[in-house]
Write an enzyme that holds these catalytic residues in place. Structure first.
Site, mmCIF file in Angstrom:
data_model
loop_
_atom_site.group_PDB
_atom_site.id
_atom_site.type_symbol
_atom_site.label_atom_id
_atom_site.label_comp_id
_atom_site.label_asym_id
_atom_site.label_seq_id
_atom_site.Cartn_x
_atom_site.Cartn_y
_atom_site.Cartn_z
ATOM 1 N N TYR A 141 10.683 91.436 -74.310
ATOM 2 C CA TYR A 141 11.679 90.399 -73.974
ATOM 3 C C TYR A 141 11.081 88.979 -74.017
ATOM 4 C CZ TYR A 141 14.867 87.842 -70.803
ATOM 5 O OH TYR A 141 15.711 86.929 -70.220
ATOM 6 N N ASP A 182 -1.902 100.256 -79.511
ATOM 7 C CA ASP A 182 -1.971 100.211 -78.050
ATOM 8 C C ASP A 182 -3.182 99.379 -77.624
ATOM 9 O OD1 ASP A 182 -2.525 101.120 -75.264
ATOM 10 O OD2 ASP A 182 -0.881 102.506 -75.709
ATOM 11 N N ILE A 183 -2.980 98.508 -76.641
ATOM 12 C CA ILE A 183 -4.103 97.648 -76.218
ATOM 13 C C ILE A 183 -5.213 98.444 -75.519
ATOM 14 C CG2 ILE A 183 -2.883 95.437 -76.065
ATOM 15 C CD1 ILE A 183 -2.764 96.027 -72.945
ATOM 16 N N SER A 229 2.978 87.087 -62.245
ATOM 17 C CA SER A 229 4.329 87.188 -61.709
ATOM 18 C C SER A 229 4.378 86.639 -60.292
ATOM 19 C CB SER A 229 4.708 88.668 -61.684
ATOM 20 O OG SER A 229 5.880 88.862 -60.932
ATOM 21 N N TYR A 275 3.282 98.132 -59.502
ATOM 22 C CA TYR A 275 3.410 97.117 -60.570
ATOM 23 C C TYR A 275 2.865 95.771 -60.067
ATOM 24 C CZ TYR A 275 5.425 93.294 -63.207
ATOM 25 O OH TYR A 275 5.573 92.120 -63.888
ATOM 26 N N LYS A 304 -0.646 93.471 -61.060
ATOM 27 C CA LYS A 304 -0.735 92.044 -61.419
ATOM 28 C C LYS A 304 -1.716 91.318 -60.486
ATOM 29 C CE LYS A 304 2.116 91.892 -64.859
ATOM 30 N NZ LYS A 304 1.744 91.537 -66.206
ATOM 31 N N ARG A 324 16.806 84.041 -55.457
ATOM 32 C CA ARG A 324 15.679 84.024 -56.397
ATOM 33 C C ARG A 324 15.723 82.773 -57.259
ATOM 34 N NH1 ARG A 324 14.989 87.637 -53.530
ATOM 35 N NH2 ARG A 324 14.309 89.777 -53.915
ATOM 36 N N GLY A 383 11.410 97.119 -50.445
ATOM 37 C CA GLY A 383 10.430 96.229 -51.092
ATOM 38 C C GLY A 383 10.982 94.852 -51.417
ATOM 39 N N ASP A 384 12.335 94.669 -51.376
ATOM 40 C CA ASP A 384 12.908 93.356 -51.692
ATOM 41 C C ASP A 384 12.641 92.358 -50.567
ATOM 42 O OD1 ASP A 384 13.891 93.922 -54.164
ATOM 43 O OD2 ASP A 384 16.014 93.859 -53.611
HETATM 44 P P1 NAD Z 1 8.792 93.936 -71.897
HETATM 45 O O1 NAD Z 1 8.631 95.335 -71.421
HETATM 46 O O2 NAD Z 1 10.072 93.553 -72.536
HETATM 47 O O3 NAD Z 1 7.613 93.562 -72.911
HETATM 48 C C1 NAD Z 1 6.320 94.100 -72.782
HETATM 49 C C2 NAD Z 1 5.906 94.625 -74.152
HETATM 50 O O4 NAD Z 1 4.608 95.169 -74.066
HETATM 51 C C3 NAD Z 1 6.831 95.734 -74.678
HETATM 52 O O5 NAD Z 1 7.252 95.403 -75.983
HETATM 53 C C4 NAD Z 1 5.951 96.982 -74.676
HETATM 54 O O6 NAD Z 1 6.280 97.867 -75.728
HETATM 55 C C5 NAD Z 1 4.560 96.369 -74.821
HETATM 56 N N1 NAD Z 1 3.473 97.200 -74.278
HETATM 57 C C6 NAD Z 1 3.395 97.744 -73.040
HETATM 58 N N2 NAD Z 1 2.240 98.413 -72.904
HETATM 59 C C7 NAD Z 1 1.568 98.269 -74.076
HETATM 60 C C8 NAD Z 1 0.317 98.737 -74.544
HETATM 61 N N3 NAD Z 1 -0.472 99.515 -73.790
HETATM 62 N N4 NAD Z 1 -0.077 98.397 -75.795
HETATM 63 C C9 NAD Z 1 0.713 97.620 -76.581
HETATM 64 N N5 NAD Z 1 1.921 97.157 -76.195
HETATM 65 C C10 NAD Z 1 2.332 97.486 -74.956
HETATM 66 O O7 NAD Z 1 8.465 92.956 -70.675
HETATM 67 P P2 NAD Z 1 8.729 91.392 -70.546
HETATM 68 O O8 NAD Z 1 9.858 91.196 -69.606
HETATM 69 O O9 NAD Z 1 8.752 90.762 -71.868
HETATM 70 O O10 NAD Z 1 7.415 90.983 -69.764
HETATM 71 C C11 NAD Z 1 6.291 90.435 -70.433
HETATM 72 C C12 NAD Z 1 5.195 90.227 -69.419
HETATM 73 O O11 NAD Z 1 5.668 89.372 -68.377
HETATM 74 C C13 NAD Z 1 4.723 91.496 -68.733
HETATM 75 O O12 NAD Z 1 3.339 91.397 -68.524
HETATM 76 C C14 NAD Z 1 5.457 91.470 -67.403
HETATM 77 O O13 NAD Z 1 4.778 92.198 -66.425
HETATM 78 C C15 NAD Z 1 5.468 89.987 -67.108
HETATM 79 N N6 NAD Z 1 6.556 89.574 -66.207
HETATM 80 C C16 NAD Z 1 7.843 89.908 -66.501
HETATM 81 C C17 NAD Z 1 8.869 89.532 -65.622
HETATM 82 C C18 NAD Z 1 10.296 89.924 -65.900
HETATM 83 O O14 NAD Z 1 11.093 89.925 -64.945
HETATM 84 N N7 NAD Z 1 10.677 90.219 -67.138
HETATM 85 C C19 NAD Z 1 8.576 88.796 -64.461
HETATM 86 C C20 NAD Z 1 7.248 88.447 -64.206
HETATM 87 C C21 NAD Z 1 6.235 88.839 -65.090
HETATM 88 N N1 UFG Z 2 19.939 92.870 -57.055
HETATM 89 C C1 UFG Z 2 21.128 93.446 -56.655
HETATM 90 N N2 UFG Z 2 21.633 94.449 -57.417
HETATM 91 C C2 UFG Z 2 21.019 94.908 -58.549
HETATM 92 C C3 UFG Z 2 19.801 94.300 -58.953
HETATM 93 C C4 UFG Z 2 19.290 93.288 -58.166
HETATM 94 O O1 UFG Z 2 21.722 93.070 -55.650
HETATM 95 O O2 UFG Z 2 21.529 95.850 -59.186
HETATM 96 C C5 UFG Z 2 19.404 91.740 -56.259
HETATM 97 C C6 UFG Z 2 18.035 92.019 -55.656
HETATM 98 O O3 UFG Z 2 18.167 92.654 -54.395
HETATM 99 C C7 UFG Z 2 17.449 90.595 -55.565
HETATM 100 C C8 UFG Z 2 18.055 89.877 -56.783
HETATM 101 O O4 UFG Z 2 19.219 90.648 -57.131
HETATM 102 O O5 UFG Z 2 17.916 89.956 -54.404
HETATM 103 C C9 UFG Z 2 17.120 89.820 -57.972
HETATM 104 O O6 UFG Z 2 16.650 91.146 -58.274
HETATM 105 P P1 UFG Z 2 15.909 91.485 -59.641
HETATM 106 O O7 UFG Z 2 15.666 92.962 -59.636
HETATM 107 O O8 UFG Z 2 16.650 90.903 -60.786
HETATM 108 O O9 UFG Z 2 14.549 90.674 -59.532
HETATM 109 P P2 UFG Z 2 13.379 90.752 -58.448
HETATM 110 O O10 UFG Z 2 13.273 89.395 -57.829
HETATM 111 O O11 UFG Z 2 13.520 91.897 -57.551
HETATM 112 O O12 UFG Z 2 12.103 91.052 -59.375
HETATM 113 C C10 UFG Z 2 11.895 90.456 -60.642
HETATM 114 C C11 UFG Z 2 11.117 91.435 -61.515
HETATM 115 C C12 UFG Z 2 9.739 91.609 -60.977
HETATM 116 C C13 UFG Z 2 9.077 90.271 -60.844
HETATM 117 C C14 UFG Z 2 9.891 89.364 -59.965
HETATM 118 C C15 UFG Z 2 9.292 87.993 -59.863
HETATM 119 O O13 UFG Z 2 11.768 92.683 -61.558
HETATM 120 O O14 UFG Z 2 9.006 92.384 -61.866
HETATM 121 O O15 UFG Z 2 11.208 89.259 -60.503
HETATM 122 O O16 UFG Z 2 8.995 87.499 -61.096
HETATM 123 F F1 UFG Z 2 7.867 90.437 -60.304
#
Ligand code: NAD
Ligand code: UFG
Length: 338
Positions: free
Chosen positions: A11, A58-59, A124, A149, A153, A231, A294-295
């Site tokens: 993403y 794969d990394i 994150s 998770y 991080k 958030r 956990g929220d």
């Molecule tokens: P995502 O899952 O869409 O993208 C991660 C990509 O990494 C995927 O395409 C997956 O196939 C690839 N991948 C996973 N393990 C791998 C491996 N061992 N080797 C090669 N490729 C691998 O996730 P995203 O939302 O794009 O997140 C990107 C980064 O940002 C991640 O490190 C995630 O933890 C971090 N992050 C995401 C969010 C969020 O809410 N989306 C919030 C905070 C941090």
């Molecule tokens: N929520 C709902 N219903 C749902 C999903 C979420 O009410 O079906 C609420 C949650 O309780 C929270 C808010 O919407 O109050 C946001 O929830 P998200 O799951 O969208 O996001 P989080 O803040 O829980 O967590 C996200 C990512 C984590 C990341 C974090 C901070 O999932 O991986 O943001 O970057 F670490």
């Protein structure tokens, strides 16, 4: 100057690659497609009108990584690859620690072998755990994480701090993302979660498109204005531009640096639902259910350090996030599956 992007078909990676290509960067992408589709590459190529240099692998596979580093002269690594589902990490901690920690260690070893010194890491807001104060700035305590998770991080941040201390030639940026949402305004790339979404935005868009019957709001008894969780949602294109800023500034911001990437504004779940309904005209039926374990009640960033040092700030509004998230879902009701 070649930039290696791990997890680039995911993403956030896909939006960042598109922006880097449009800005003229030479980009090498790797991914194992464990949570993404090969179609992403075609779509980025269509949008950028450029060929994407892609290596599937794969990394954690040192031989694979070495072959990529041997083929290209890489100057900087932007490391997105990671497993990211909070709920899955609770039932599969070993897989999460193996993928996220072993994968990053292997990458760091190979970077060291090839003398690559610039690293930008996807961290994150989850590393802050239950916030000690709000807004969260980079000096707030970290480590009180509530799931494997988030702990992966946190551990990785510590590993990167130690690694940089041992090798001062390394330039490492820890980018702590708040809640990335939205999509590229074309609606060609976006967030495509596997199965039922965990996160609020994709859940809402899937209700709106008719894939899910209703939203569950996880608790309306938090000590927030309307009782629902608050958030700091950030448009994924703003997040992408945060990476471009980090890349452009790393030569002056040397050593170990840490930045929040957020907007500095918090919105509640109910505010998101109301804004979505108002903008799209789609009704989002919901029930209020129990709090999700956990929220936390609320969390938003202080983005001041990134503004000052990266010369970056998030520009897109909540309305933009909603419009683009809905445009992506509406044009791709089943994500990348045709
Ligand atoms: P995502 O899952 O869409 O993208 C991660 C990509 O990494 C995927 O395409 C997956 O196939 C690839 N991948 C996973 N393990 C791998 C491996 N061992 N080797 C090669 N490729 C691998 O996730 P995203 O939302 O794009 O997140 C990107 C980064 O940002 C991640 O490190 C995630 O933890 C971090 N992050 C995401 C969010 C969020 O809410 N989306 C919030 C905070 C941090
Ligand atoms: N929520 C709902 N219903 C749902 C999903 C979420 O009410 O079906 C609420 C949650 O309780 C929270 C808010 O919407 O109050 C946001 O929830 P998200 O799951 O969208 O996001 P989080 O803040 O829980 O967590 C996200 C990512 C984590 C990341 C974090 C901070 O999932 O991986 O943001 O970057 F670490």
């Amino acid at each position: 100057m070649k930039i290696l992007i791990t997890g680039g078909t995911g993403y956030i990676g896909s939006h960042t690659i598109l922006m880097l290509l449009n800005e003229g960067y030479d980009v090498i992408v790797i991914d194992n497609f464990s949570n993404s589709s090969p179609k992403v590459i075609e779509r980025i190529e269509f949008l950028s009108q450029k060929k994407v240099c892609f290596h599937e692998g794969d990394i954690r596979d040192e031989r694979f990584l070495k072959s990529v580093f041997k083929e290209h002269v890489i100057t900087t690594v932007i490391h997105f690859a990671s497993l990211k589902s909070v709920s899955e990490s609770i039932s599969m901690p070993i897989e999460y620690y193996d993928n996220n920690i072993s994968g990053t260690l292997t990458l760091l070893k190979v970077m060291n072998y090839f003398g690559v010194n610039n690293f930008i890491f996807s961290s994150s807001a989850t590393v802050y755990g239950a916030p000690s104060r709000i807004p969260l700035d980079e000096s707030c305590d970290t480590g009180d994480t509530t799931n494997p998770y988030g702990t992966s991080k946190y551990f990785l941040e510590q590993i990167l701090i130690d690694t940089q201390r041992a090798n001062p030639a390394l330039n490492i940026m820890l980018l702590r993302y708040f809640n990335p949402v939205g999509a590229h305004s074309s609606g060609f790339i976006g967030e495509d979660p596997n199965g039922i979404p965990n996160n609020l935005f994709p859940y809402i868009t899937q209700v709106a498109i008719g894939r899910l019957p209703r939203l569950s709001i996880f608790g309306d008894d938090y000590p927030t204005e309307d009782g629902t969780g608050v958030r700091d949602y950030i448009h994924v294109m703003d997040l992408a531009s945060g990476h471009v800023a980090a890349l452009n500034r790393q030569h002056v911001l040397t050593g170990l640096r840490c930045y929040n990437l957020g907007t500095g504004k918090g919105y509640s779940v109910k505010e998101i639902v109301e804004t979505f309904q108002k903008i799209t005209g789609k009704k989002i039926p919901y029930i209020v259910s129990a709090r999700r374990p956990g929220d936390i009640a609320e969390c938003w960033s202080s983005p001041e350090l990134a503004q000052k040092e990266l010369h970056w700030e998030a520009k897109r509004s909540l309305e933009d996030m909603v419009i683009d998230a809905w445009n992506w879902q509406n044009k791709n009701p089943n994500g990348y599956l045709e």
